[in-house]
Design a protein around this motif. Structure first.
Motif, PDB file in Angstrom:
ATOM      1  N   ALA A  99     -10.644  20.437   5.358  1.00 28.80           N
ATOM      2  CA  ALA A  99     -10.379  19.200   4.696  1.00 28.80           C
ATOM      3  C   ALA A  99      -9.783  18.116   5.645  1.00 28.80           C
ATOM      4  CB  ALA A  99      -9.706  19.923   3.216  1.00 28.80           C
ATOM      5  N   PRO A 100      -8.603  18.269   5.904  1.00 28.12           N
ATOM      6  CA  PRO A 100      -8.232  17.066   6.775  1.00 28.12           C
ATOM      7  C   PRO A 100      -8.960  16.586   8.039  1.00 28.12           C
ATOM      8  CG  PRO A 100      -6.519  18.534   6.137  1.00 28.12           C
ATOM      9  CD  PRO A 100      -7.947  19.467   5.867  1.00 28.12           C
ATOM     10  N   ALA A 101      -9.364  17.596   8.688  1.00 27.20           N
ATOM     11  CA  ALA A 101     -10.145  17.380   9.958  1.00 27.20           C
ATOM     12  C   ALA A 101     -11.500  16.539   9.532  1.00 27.20           C
ATOM     13  CB  ALA A 101     -10.501  18.484  10.553  1.00 27.20           C
ATOM     14  N   ILE A 102     -12.316  16.857   8.452  1.00 32.22           N
ATOM     15  CA  ILE A 102     -13.386  16.008   8.211  1.00 32.22           C
ATOM     16  C   ILE A 102     -12.921  14.722   7.712  1.00 32.22           C
ATOM     17  CG2 ILE A 102     -15.158  17.914   7.806  1.00 32.22           C
ATOM     18  CD1 ILE A 102     -15.082  17.589   4.926  1.00 32.22           C
ATOM     19  N   GLY A 103     -11.748  14.450   7.123  1.00 32.41           N
ATOM     20  CA  GLY A 103     -11.240  13.169   6.948  1.00 32.41           C
ATOM     21  C   GLY A 103     -11.146  12.252   8.161  1.00 32.41           C
ATOM     22  N   VAL A 104     -10.166  12.814   8.803  1.00 36.95           N
ATOM     23  CA  VAL A 104     -10.152  12.110  10.084  1.00 36.95           C
ATOM     24  C   VAL A 104     -11.541  11.831  10.759  1.00 36.95           C
ATOM     25  CG1 VAL A 104      -8.878  12.310  12.560  1.00 36.95           C
ATOM     26  CG2 VAL A 104      -7.685  13.140  10.510  1.00 36.95           C
ATOM     27  N   ALA A 105     -12.292  12.780  11.018  1.00 36.37           N
ATOM     28  CA  ALA A 105     -13.481  12.541  11.537  1.00 36.37           C
ATOM     29  C   ALA A 105     -14.337  11.378  11.061  1.00 36.37           C
ATOM     30  CB  ALA A 105     -14.599  13.653  11.799  1.00 36.37           C
ATOM     31  N   ALA A 106     -14.377  11.443   9.533  1.00 39.11           N
ATOM     32  CA  ALA A 106     -15.063  10.129   8.838  1.00 39.11           C
ATOM     33  C   ALA A 106     -14.523   9.039   9.116  1.00 39.11           C
ATOM     34  CB  ALA A 106     -14.960  10.496   7.327  1.00 39.11           C
ATOM     35  N   ALA A 107     -12.996   8.972   9.330  1.00 36.57           N
ATOM     36  CA  ALA A 107     -12.427   7.501   9.516  1.00 36.57           C
ATOM     37  C   ALA A 107     -12.937   7.123  10.772  1.00 36.57           C
ATOM     38  CB  ALA A 107     -10.881   7.807   9.585  1.00 36.57           C
ATOM     39  N   TYR A 108     -12.873   7.905  12.080  1.00 37.26           N
ATOM     40  CA  TYR A 108     -13.387   7.643  13.380  1.00 37.26           C
ATOM     41  C   TYR A 108     -14.995   7.258  13.072  1.00 37.26           C
ATOM     42  CZ  TYR A 108      -9.325   8.994  15.768  1.00 37.26           C
ATOM     43  OH  TYR A 108      -7.981   9.116  16.305  1.00 37.26           O
ATOM     44  N   GLY A 109     -15.695   7.920  12.326  1.00 41.49           N
ATOM     45  CA  GLY A 109     -17.237   7.402  12.163  1.00 41.49           C
ATOM     46  C   GLY A 109     -17.255   6.249  11.545  1.00 41.49           C
ATOM     47  N   LEU A 110     -16.403   5.587  10.763  1.00 40.29           N
ATOM     48  CA  LEU A 110     -16.527   4.347  10.293  1.00 40.29           C
ATOM     49  C   LEU A 110     -16.038   3.228  11.209  1.00 40.29           C
ATOM     50  CD1 LEU A 110     -15.580   4.775   6.632  1.00 40.29           C
ATOM     51  CD2 LEU A 110     -17.611   4.220   7.407  1.00 40.29           C
ATOM     52  N   VAL A 111     -15.441   3.712  12.209  1.00 46.58           N
ATOM     53  CA  VAL A 111     -15.105   2.874  13.244  1.00 46.58           C
ATOM     54  C   VAL A 111     -16.534   2.769  14.212  1.00 46.58           C
ATOM     55  CG1 VAL A 111     -13.748   2.179  15.350  1.00 46.58           C
ATOM     56  CG2 VAL A 111     -12.682   3.447  13.278  1.00 46.58           C
ATOM     57  N   LEU A 112     -16.929   4.024  14.539  1.00 49.36           N
ATOM     58  CA  LEU A 112     -18.281   3.649  15.336  1.00 49.36           C
ATOM     59  C   LEU A 112     -19.272   2.939  14.534  1.00 49.36           C
ATOM     60  CD1 LEU A 112     -18.297   7.680  16.255  1.00 49.36           C
ATOM     61  CD2 LEU A 112     -17.783   5.746  17.741  1.00 49.36           C
ATOM     62  N   ALA A 113     -19.242   2.851  13.336  1.00 47.07           N
ATOM     63  CA  ALA A 113     -20.469   2.425  12.337  1.00 47.07           C
ATOM     64  C   ALA A 113     -20.399   0.708  12.764  1.00 47.07           C
ATOM     65  CB  ALA A 113     -20.049   2.542  10.923  1.00 47.07           C
ATOM     66  N   LEU A 114     -18.970   0.210  13.191  1.00 51.64           N
ATOM     67  CA  LEU A 114     -18.939  -1.354  13.490  1.00 51.64           C
ATOM     68  C   LEU A 114     -19.868  -1.469  14.606  1.00 51.64           C
ATOM     69  CD1 LEU A 114     -15.111  -1.609  12.896  1.00 51.64           C
ATOM     70  CD2 LEU A 114     -16.690  -2.252  11.391  1.00 51.64           C
TER      71      LEU A 114
END
Ligand code: MRU
Length: 343
Positions: A48-63
């Motif tokens: 659970a926490p790891a996929i939250g952290v990964a998604a946060a970075y994913g949204l940086v990549l989205a930029l």
């Protein structure tokens, strides 16, 4: 030494490929939110926490060159149960809404900084969970855990396994039994590997052996993680957790959930409100790529179950241990009224 679960390097996300452990240590590199969403879906990164952290970075990549709102929706559609995923996406999305009119370079730095903060905070939160949780364990004893709620499932240190790590750091000697965790074997493959790397006395059992183990060996506590905790204390975690909690109750063994406050969902009044992911039946049909049941047989494969609050001795969070009556105490906790290390 245990390799890092998640790394952010030169504007790229590196995820330890957990599908290959413990045989191979390889990193998958994500360069977009879409890469990140696929890595969450195919369980390169899990917990659970790891996929939250990964998604946060994913949204940086989205930029870089994706539509931010679409990327957020895509990431939110990957796995339905762990609320930390939605928590992290919401936190990133709110920051983006506040700052989206800034120039691209400035917006990128603000968002990157937030993802790094979510990443680092998670490690500190786990250490705090560990400090509170260590108090429930004796100086010498044995505990059971299910699935993998360790450094591999978080930004580092772990929730349930963080409790064992903190106990060891305090000089306690706890033998750990790791449920193998059918069908994906996170306990046998990941928890056993992680605890072995850290020098724990760890024994793997199949999930069906836990009740008998409790009848034959003195077990001091069961400690697992959670993917979502409802406001009445019902807790969703890896399939098999509910059965383990029933067995613990039958044998008078304490059953604890270790989870950060980001795992609580104010929108879920009780466990029935928690969406449960159902995965492909092939995960049950095959072991090690070999089909072990007759072809054409129907398979039901819920990835999580819900443990009712009355089976839970306490929920170990970064701000202390919450105990029954849960609805009342969880509400107090979120109002900030409870900051104590309860034993
Ligand atoms: O399907 P998974 O491997 O992502 O499931 C993981 C679990 O159920 C963990 O126990 C939970 O996410 C807590 S991790 C600290």
């Amino acid at each position: 030494m245990l390799p890092a679960t998640i790394e952010w390097e030169d504007g790229k996300l590196r995820l330890l490929d957990q599908r290959l452990l413990p045989r191979r240590t390889e990193y998958a590199v994500c360069e977009s939110a879409e890469d990140t969403a696929r890595a969450i879906e195919n369980m390169t990164v899990r917990g659970a926490p790891a996929i939250g952290v990964a998604a946060a970075y994913g949204l940086v990549l989205a930029l870089k060159n994706e539509d931010f709102a679409e990327a957020a929706e895509r990431l939110a559609a990957t796995r339905p149960t762990a609320v930390n995923l939605f928590w992290a996406i919401k936190r990133m999305r709110e920051l983006w809404l506040e700052n989206r009119n800034k120039d691209n370079g400035e917006l990128y730095l603000i968002m990157e900084n937030e993802a790094l903060t979510i990443h680092n905070e998670d490690i500190e939160i786990n250490k705090s969970i560990g400090r509170f949780g260590a108090s429930i364990l004796p100086d010498r004893g044995a505990a059971i855990t299910h699935c993998n709620a360790g450094a591999l499932a978080t930004a580092g240190y772990g929730t349930a396994l963080g409790v064992f790590r903190a106990a060891a750091e305090a000089g306690k000697r706890i033998r750990i039994y790791a449920d193998e965790t059918r069908p994906r074997l996170q306990g046998g493959l990941l928890t056993a590997y992680e605890l072995q790397q850290d020098g724990f006395d760890v024994t793997v059992i199949t999930d069906s052996m836990a009740a008998f183990l409790m009848s034959r060996v003195k077990i001091d506590a069961v400690v697992t993680g959670a993917d979502r905790v409802a406001m009445n204390g019902d807790a969703a975690n890896k399939i098999g957790t509910y059965g383990l909690a029933i067995a613990a109750k039958r044998h008078g063994v304490s059953f604890y959930i270790a989870a950060p406050l980001s795992t609580f969902d104010a929108e879920c009044a009780c466990g029935a409100d928690i969406p449960i992911e159902e995965r492909c039946g092939d995960e049950v049909r095959a072991i090690g790529g070999v089909c072990v049941i007759p072809e054409e047989i129907k398979v039901w494969n819920p990835a999580f179950d819900v443990t009712p609050n009355e089976l839970i001795t306490g929920i170990i969070t970064e701000r202390g241990i919450i105990r029954a009556p849960y609805a009342e105490n969880i509400e107090k906790f979120f109002r900030g009224g409870n900051n104590r290390n309860e034993k």
